[in-house]
Structure formats: structure tokens, C-alpha cells
Design an enzyme around this catalytic site. Structure first.
Site, PDB file in Angstrom:
ATOM      1  N   GLU A 125     -11.559  -4.120  -2.743  1.00 14.60           N
ATOM      2  CA  GLU A 125     -10.606  -3.091  -3.152  1.00 14.60           C
ATOM      3  C   GLU A 125     -10.411  -3.199  -4.658  1.00 14.60           C
ATOM      4  OE1 GLU A 125      -7.024  -3.775  -0.707  1.00 14.60           O
ATOM      5  OE2 GLU A 125      -8.366  -4.928   0.551  1.00 14.60           O
ATOM      6  N   HIS A 130      -9.878   1.430   0.538  1.00 14.71           N
ATOM      7  CA  HIS A 130      -9.794   0.304   1.467  1.00 14.71           C
ATOM      8  C   HIS A 130     -10.915   0.355   2.519  1.00 14.71           C
ATOM      9  CE1 HIS A 130      -7.990  -2.982   3.579  1.00 14.71           C
ATOM     10  NE2 HIS A 130      -6.901  -2.968   2.836  1.00 14.71           N
ATOM     11  N   HIS A 184       0.807  -1.224   0.000  1.00 15.84           N
ATOM     12  CA  HIS A 184       0.000   0.000   0.000  1.00 15.84           C
ATOM     13  C   HIS A 184       0.844   1.280   0.000  1.00 15.84           C
ATOM     14  CE1 HIS A 184      -3.378  -2.576   0.231  1.00 15.84           C
ATOM     15  NE2 HIS A 184      -3.486  -2.697   1.540  1.00 15.84           N
TER      16      HIS A 184
HETATM   17  C1  GLA Z   1      -5.072  -5.532   1.891  1.00 19.92           C
HETATM   18  C2  GLA Z   1      -4.131  -6.665   1.889  1.00 19.92           C
HETATM   19  C3  GLA Z   1      -4.254  -7.387   3.168  1.00 19.92           C
HETATM   20  C4  GLA Z   1      -3.980  -6.457   4.326  1.00 19.92           C
HETATM   21  C5  GLA Z   1      -4.879  -5.289   4.277  1.00 19.92           C
HETATM   22  C6  GLA Z   1      -4.529  -4.273   5.336  1.00 19.92           C
HETATM   23  O1  GLA Z   1      -6.371  -5.974   1.884  1.00 19.92           O
HETATM   24  O2  GLA Z   1      -4.332  -7.535   0.805  1.00 19.92           O
HETATM   25  O3  GLA Z   1      -3.361  -8.463   3.179  1.00 19.92           O
HETATM   26  O4  GLA Z   1      -2.669  -6.030   4.254  1.00 19.92           O
HETATM   27  O5  GLA Z   1      -4.801  -4.688   3.004  1.00 19.92           O
HETATM   28  O6  GLA Z   1      -4.500  -4.791   6.622  1.00 19.92           O
END
Ligand code: GLA
Length: 339
Positions: free
Chosen positions: A304, A170, A101
Site C-alpha cells: 500500500e 489496498h 482507512h
Molecule cells: C492495512 C492495515 C492492516 C489492516 C488492513 C485491513 O493493511 O495496516 O492492519 O487493517 O489494512 O484489514
């Protein structure tokens, strides 16, 4: 008719409220966070269906990306490195051996500049050349608009040097109302013929595997609780493929989630080639969210919409590079109705 209002939320942050008779959504200028989405059940009960915090401090300290825009590159980049036009980029390693991210300080921690637009708010940010190791000055904006029961997120970006880019939101949803213990009674369908298997650090192996005959076949609605027991590991945290590399830019119906007891339905459509379906496996009850609720595993789901993870290191995945003179443009619609 959408009402748009703004107020201070802490010293440097604003909270914008977009409201129609059907839905009310609150947006923060910190990380473009969708702080709340309130909508009715079939019996007319209004609940907030996204997880998060009551106060700014929660979002400042947050490490779970509640409601936030994630970037410059959402999801993982293997080993925190990639080679771009012959030059190796070294990025933050903040998730096992990988970048997650955007690295240690992603777009979710920036305070964005907000301007009103018809029915919504446009948030913009300039990410400097070299930001967390990413090349090029990136001018990025997201416009949230609310119309009736539909919240739209329009992403745009332009760069001065070629850079990988992957922007997503997210939000963690629980259609029973945030704070409800789990999502086991939700029915989900995802309009994908294939998904991306991952290695033990959650990087796609490169294989694009058909969902047919696997627990990842969500083309027809399934009840999440029983299906979660069939998925290897702690739950869903996988990319579902919505388009193939090279397919034309097109908005596609992506997913539908229904919570029969409240009658609430969320439908998502996007122009992005993938969607990460994540069942909040890493929430462990340790953090205290809205009204002090402890969010546990499987207490929410995320859809997402984004490009395929690690695309910058995988030539067979959809292109994730933005070049000078090009415009990055994606749209995601979230529609909240009842059955
Ligand atoms: C995304 C990732 C997960 C986790 C979340 C944040 O969904 O794929 O593995 O890292 O973000 O906690």
C-alpha cells in the site's frame, strides 16, 4: 493498444475492463476497486493475481478493503483525533482505539463517477465538508491506465479547507494466482533503508529505525515464508520509508516480488514517501472470496503506497496536510512481467 470497455455490475455500479495483450484489469466504480488483474505465467498460463469477490455483494459487505482505494486518510490516526490549525478533529474510532482507512465509511464504500480516458478510466468523487469528521470539500480523482504490462494509478485531490489526506490502494496480491493458500514461496525486496516500529495498537512510535540487522531488511530479495517466522507478531504490517520528510516529490522504485514457480514478477514504483507491506495477517479463513475460496492468513501480500501512518499527529513525519489552492498528486506504477 489498450482496449477499454464498460458494463453494469449490479444496479448502480460499473465494471471497467482495461486490456492489453499482456494484462487485463477490471475496475469497479464502487471504491475504485481493482477487481482482477489477469496475467500470464512463464508457461503462458493466465491467472487472476488479486483477491476479491465474484459479486458486488461481496464488495458492499467487505471489511478487508480488497482492491479498494482507501481514504480520506489511509492507515491509522491515533486515538481518532488530531489538532489541525488549533482545532481538534474527532474522527471515527473503528480499529481498536484508532481511526483506520478513513473511518466507518471510507472512500472504498463510495460509488465514484467514471469517465473514459486514453488507455484507461478516470474515477472522481466529491467528499463533503465534514465527511466522517474531515474538514473541507475534497474533490478527488484517480486515473487508472494500462499500458503493456504496466497499470498506473494517478491520484489527485483539491480541498476547500485544510485537511489531512493519504490515499492508497489496498490490493491483495498472490502471484501464484488468487486462491492459492499462501505466499511463502514468493521472494520480496523493498527498497527502504528504514521502517516505522509500532506500538501495540499499531500506531508508529515515532522512531524511524534502520532496517540493517533486522528482519525488516528486505533490500535484497528474501523468501517470505522463512522471513515471516522472524518477524514479531502475526506477520508484516509495517510502513517502510521510501523518502525522508522534506524530500522532493519524485517517483522511486519501491518493491519487487517474484514467484519463481510461475515466473511472475510484480514491480512497484511510487512518488509516495512510504509503503505499508502487509501480509494479510487478519484474513482468517472466515470470509468466502472468488469461487468461494476461504482466504487464510498469509494468503496474499499488499504493497500500500502511502504517507507514513499518523503523520497528522507527528511533526517529524512527512507533511500530510492538503491546503486550499494546493494540489495533492501521487502516482503508483504496478508492472506485471515474468522471469
Ligand atoms: C492495512 C492495515 C492492516 C489492516 C488492513 C485491513 O493493511 O495496516 O492492519 O487493517 O489494512 O484489514
Amino acid at each position: 493498444m489498450t482496449q477499454v470497455t464498460r458494463e453494469h455490475f449490479g444496479e448502480n455500479v460499473e465494471k471497467w475492463t482495461l486490456q492489453t495483450p499482456q494484462v487485463s484489469a477490471e475496475i469497479l466504480t464502487l471504491g475504485c476497486v481493482i477487481k482482477s488483474v489477469s496475467c500470464q505465467s512463464k508457461d503462458g498460463q493466465v491467472d487472476d493475481v488479486v483477491l476479491g469477490y465474484d459479486h458486488l455483494e461481496g464488495y458492499v459487505a467487505d471489511r478487508r478493503y480488497f482492491g479498494a482505494l482507501v481514504g480520506r486518510v489511509a492507515n491509522r490516526i491515533a486515538g481518532g483525533r488530531c489538532v489541525l490549525e488549533g482545532t481538534e478533529l474527532r474522527l471515527d474510532v473503528n480499529n481498536g482505539p484508532n481511526t483506520l482507512h478513513g473511518g466507518l465509511i471510507g472512500f472504498n464504500k463510495a460509488v465514484w463517477h467514471a469517465e473514459p480516458v486514453n488507455g484507461g478510466v478516470c474515477l472522481s468523487h466529491v467528499s463533503p465538508d465534514g465527511d466522517r469528521g474531515f474538514p473541507g470539500e475534497l474533490h478527488v480523482s484517480i486515473t487508472y491506465r494500462l499500458q503493456g504490462e504496466t497499470l498506473t494509478a494517478n491520484y489527485e485531490a483539491q480541498t476547500t479547507k485544510t485537511t489531512p489526506i493519504n490515499l492508497s490502494n489496498h490490493s491483495y496480491f498472490n502471484l501464484a494466482g488468487q486462491g492459492t493458500a499462501d505466499i511463502y514461496d514468493h521472494e520480496v525486496s523493498i527498497n527502504a533503508q528504514s521502517y516505522l516500529p509500532v506500538d501495540d495498537t499499531m500506531i508508529p512510535t515515532g522512531e524511524v529505525r534502520a532496517v540493517e540487522g533486522t528482519p525488516f531488511d528486505l533490500r535484497k530479495a528474501v523468501l517470505i515464508g522463512p522471513r515471516l517466522k522472524e518477524v514479531p507478531g502475526p506477520g508484516f504490517d509495517h510502513t517502510f520509508c521510501l523518502a525522508s520528510p522534506g524530500d522532493p516529490w519524485k517517483e522511486r522504485h519501491t518493491a519487487r516480488v517474484c514467484h519463481p514457480p510461475s515466473g511472475r514478477v510484480l514491480e512497484v514504483s511510487t512518488s509516495q514517501p512510504g509503503v505499508q507491506f502487509y501480509t494479510a495477517n487478519f484474513l482468517d479463513g472466515s470470509l468466502s472470496g472468488k469461487a468461494g475460496v476461504r482466504y487464510g492468513p498469509h494468503s496474499a501480500f499488499c504493497l500500500e503506497t502511502q504517507n507514513w501512518p499518523d503523520a497528522v499527529n507527528k511533526a517529524s513525519f512527512p507533511d500530510s496536510l492538503l491546503r486550499p489552492g494546493e494540489k495533492y498528486q501521487h502516482v503508483t506504477h504496478y508492472t506485471f512481467t515474468t522471469i
